[in-house]
Design an enzyme around this catalytic site. Structure first.
Site, PDB file in Angstrom:
ATOM      1  N   SER A  23      40.201  -7.819 -26.722  1.00  0.00           N
ATOM      2  CA  SER A  23      41.181  -7.138 -27.381  1.00  0.00           C
ATOM      3  C   SER A  23      42.352  -7.148 -26.644  1.00  0.00           C
ATOM      4  O   SER A  23      42.559  -7.261 -25.501  1.00  0.00           O
ATOM      5  CB  SER A  23      40.854  -5.768 -27.729  1.00  0.00           C
ATOM      6  OG  SER A  23      39.687  -5.515 -28.207  1.00  0.00           O
ATOM      7  N   TYR A  64      35.291  -9.843 -20.289  1.00  0.00           N
ATOM      8  CA  TYR A  64      33.658  -9.700 -19.712  1.00  0.00           C
ATOM      9  C   TYR A  64      32.935 -10.753 -20.964  1.00  0.00           C
ATOM     10  O   TYR A  64      32.417 -11.626 -20.302  1.00  0.00           O
ATOM     11  CB  TYR A  64      33.418  -8.321 -20.383  1.00  0.00           C
ATOM     12  CG  TYR A  64      34.104  -7.185 -19.658  1.00  0.00           C
ATOM     13  CD1 TYR A  64      34.638  -7.176 -18.270  1.00  0.00           C
ATOM     14  CD2 TYR A  64      33.832  -5.773 -20.003  1.00  0.00           C
ATOM     15  CE1 TYR A  64      35.314  -6.364 -17.670  1.00  0.00           C
ATOM     16  CE2 TYR A  64      34.198  -4.670 -19.499  1.00  0.00           C
ATOM     17  CZ  TYR A  64      35.108  -5.025 -18.213  1.00  0.00           C
ATOM     18  OH  TYR A  64      35.633  -3.908 -17.555  1.00  0.00           O
ATOM     19  N   SER A  65      32.669 -10.459 -22.105  1.00  0.00           N
ATOM     20  CA  SER A  65      32.078 -11.088 -22.942  1.00  0.00           C
ATOM     21  C   SER A  65      31.906 -12.609 -22.961  1.00  0.00           C
ATOM     22  O   SER A  65      33.160 -13.066 -22.876  1.00  0.00           O
ATOM     23  CB  SER A  65      31.982 -10.433 -24.590  1.00  0.00           C
ATOM     24  OG  SER A  65      31.683  -9.224 -24.211  1.00  0.00           O
ATOM     25  N   GLU A  82      35.154   3.064 -19.978  1.00  0.00           N
ATOM     26  CA  GLU A  82      35.255   2.714 -21.133  1.00  0.00           C
ATOM     27  C   GLU A  82      34.631   3.633 -22.364  1.00  0.00           C
ATOM     28  O   GLU A  82      35.056   3.829 -23.295  1.00  0.00           O
ATOM     29  CB  GLU A  82      35.217   1.180 -21.424  1.00  0.00           C
ATOM     30  CG  GLU A  82      35.396   0.524 -23.097  1.00  0.00           C
ATOM     31  CD  GLU A  82      35.201  -0.881 -22.820  1.00  0.00           C
ATOM     32  OE1 GLU A  82      35.514  -1.296 -23.958  1.00  0.00           O
ATOM     33  OE2 GLU A  82      34.529  -1.370 -22.078  1.00  0.00           O
TER      34      GLU A  82
END
Length: 387
Positions: A143, A110-111, A226
């Site tokens: 992660s 995502y980021s 999440e």
């Protein structure tokens, strides 16, 4: 329809016949999925039991009673829940069961370095090329990227429309030449996070979740699940790479002779209260989701768990006292207290930063005015950005 007592007895009988703490985890999860207890709320066609919420909670409670893992994934397995909601029949057939049985390793792409907390501003592109999309860009704070089989990828497929409407969502295969993973070392010495460089990486169009341009909607669903997982129990914030889990603070206080300390007892009581309130909030959020709507209460739970994790580190250091200034195997309690305090900061980032959760709570729960977004309706290719 079975009564609550019948469901409870059926689950207890099944656990008595199958559960063994020494059983291989993969074998156990396969049995749980086959029995329909991994996702008791889901339809039977998706490995569920089609139970209403109260009876699904009974299933989870019985698993918790004997210490058996694997149930309740219809609330906490963000990969499988997102796939069930938006994946094609072919993709669900291929990946749903392996995800429930933990046979597929996943990460979140995502980021990005230039997007900050505004995920609608991602610049990683996915361009159609035959039966695939070609992906170029960079992700960060990922992660488990080094060992992942797939990454849940948010990428821009149409820069000619406003930023929220030009995104698409994919299951990107990670084991390919166009994917480079570099670890990011944390203050604890561990490397839970990575930066990921995508250069000509390919993802089959069949691996898209939802329709082209529907990525923002899929992302919101994934983030909600999440936040549920992070809001209920953020064990990752307190578990070390060597497998040592969270410290029992009451036992720690007894060992250090602090169990009669009025301030320590007050802090322990406050932590217990925070966990209870957070559990009730999560139950309220679950009730809203059962009615078919996403819940902004998930942000409240996620923010609360972040506070709980930070408070746990603070109280742990207070119990240990001066030893918390030390680290290393010679001072295990001080070392654990240091780890708990420093590692707590990643819970303020994962699943959306604490600041983003406060924005969501303010706008959607408290009814405060939205923050201004001058670029919200501007075609993304025309939005000004730093080079």
């Amino acid at each position: 329809m079975s009564s609550d007592d019948e469901v409870r007895e059926r689950v207890r009988t099944w656990l008595a016949a199958h559960w063994d703490p020494a059983i291989d985890r993969s074998e156990w999860l396969a049995a749980v999925v086959e029995a329909g207890y991994a996702t008791p709320r889901w339809p039977r066609a998706a490995f569920g039991s089609e139970l209403p919420e109260p009876q699904a909670s009974i299933v989870e409670a019985e698993f918790a009673r004997v210490g058996a893992p694997g149930s309740g994934q219809d609330r906490t397995n963000l990969w499988a829940n997102t796939l069930l909601t938006y994946g094609s029949a072919e993709l669900r057939e291929r990946l749903l069961r392996p995800l429930l049985e933990n046979r597929v390793r996943m990460c979140l792409l995502y980021s990005e370095p230039g997007a900050g907390s505004d995920l609608a501003g991602v610049r990683t592109s996915a361009v159609p090329d035959g039966a695939d999309y070609v992906v170029d860009g960079q992700k960060v704070w990922t992660s488990n990227a080094a060992g992942a089989d797939f990454g849940m990828l948010l990428a821009r497929t149409d820069p000619a429309v406003a930023k929220h409407r030009g995104l698409s969502f994919f299951f990107l295969p990670m084991d390919q030449p166009g994917v480079e993973v570099r670890p990011l070392r944390q203050i604890t010495g561990e490397a839970h996070f990575n930066e990921v460089f995508l250069t000509g990486a390919r993802v089959p169009a069949a691996n898209m979740l939802g329709e082209p341009g529907q990525g923002w909607r899929v992302l919101l669903t994934a983030l909600a699940y999440e936040r549920v997982a992070l809001g209920e129990t953020n064990l990752g914030a307190m578990t070390r790479a060597n497998g040592r889990g969270a410290t029992d603070l009451v036992d720690l206080a007894r060992r250090h002779g602090r169990d009669d300390d009025v301030l320590i007892r007050r802090d322990l009581a406050r932590l217990t209260a925070l966990r209870s309130v957070n559990r009730w909030n999560n139950q309220r959020a679950q009730a809203e989701r059962e009615q078919g709507s996403s819940s902004s209460l998930d942000s409240l739970g996620k923010l609360m768990m972040s506070r709980i994790v930070h408070e746990t580190g603070r109280v742990q250091s207070a119990i240990v006292g001066p030893e918390a200034l030390l680290e290393g195997p010679v001072h295990p309690d001080g070392d654990d207290a240091n780890f708990a305090s420093m590692n707590a900061y990643f819970t303020s980032i994962g699943g959306g930063t604490d600041q983003i959760q406060r924005n969501i709570i303010g706008e959607r729960l408290l009814g405060l005015p939205r923050e201004p977004e001058v670029d919200r309706d501007v075609p993304f290719q025309d939005v000004r950005h730093s080079p």
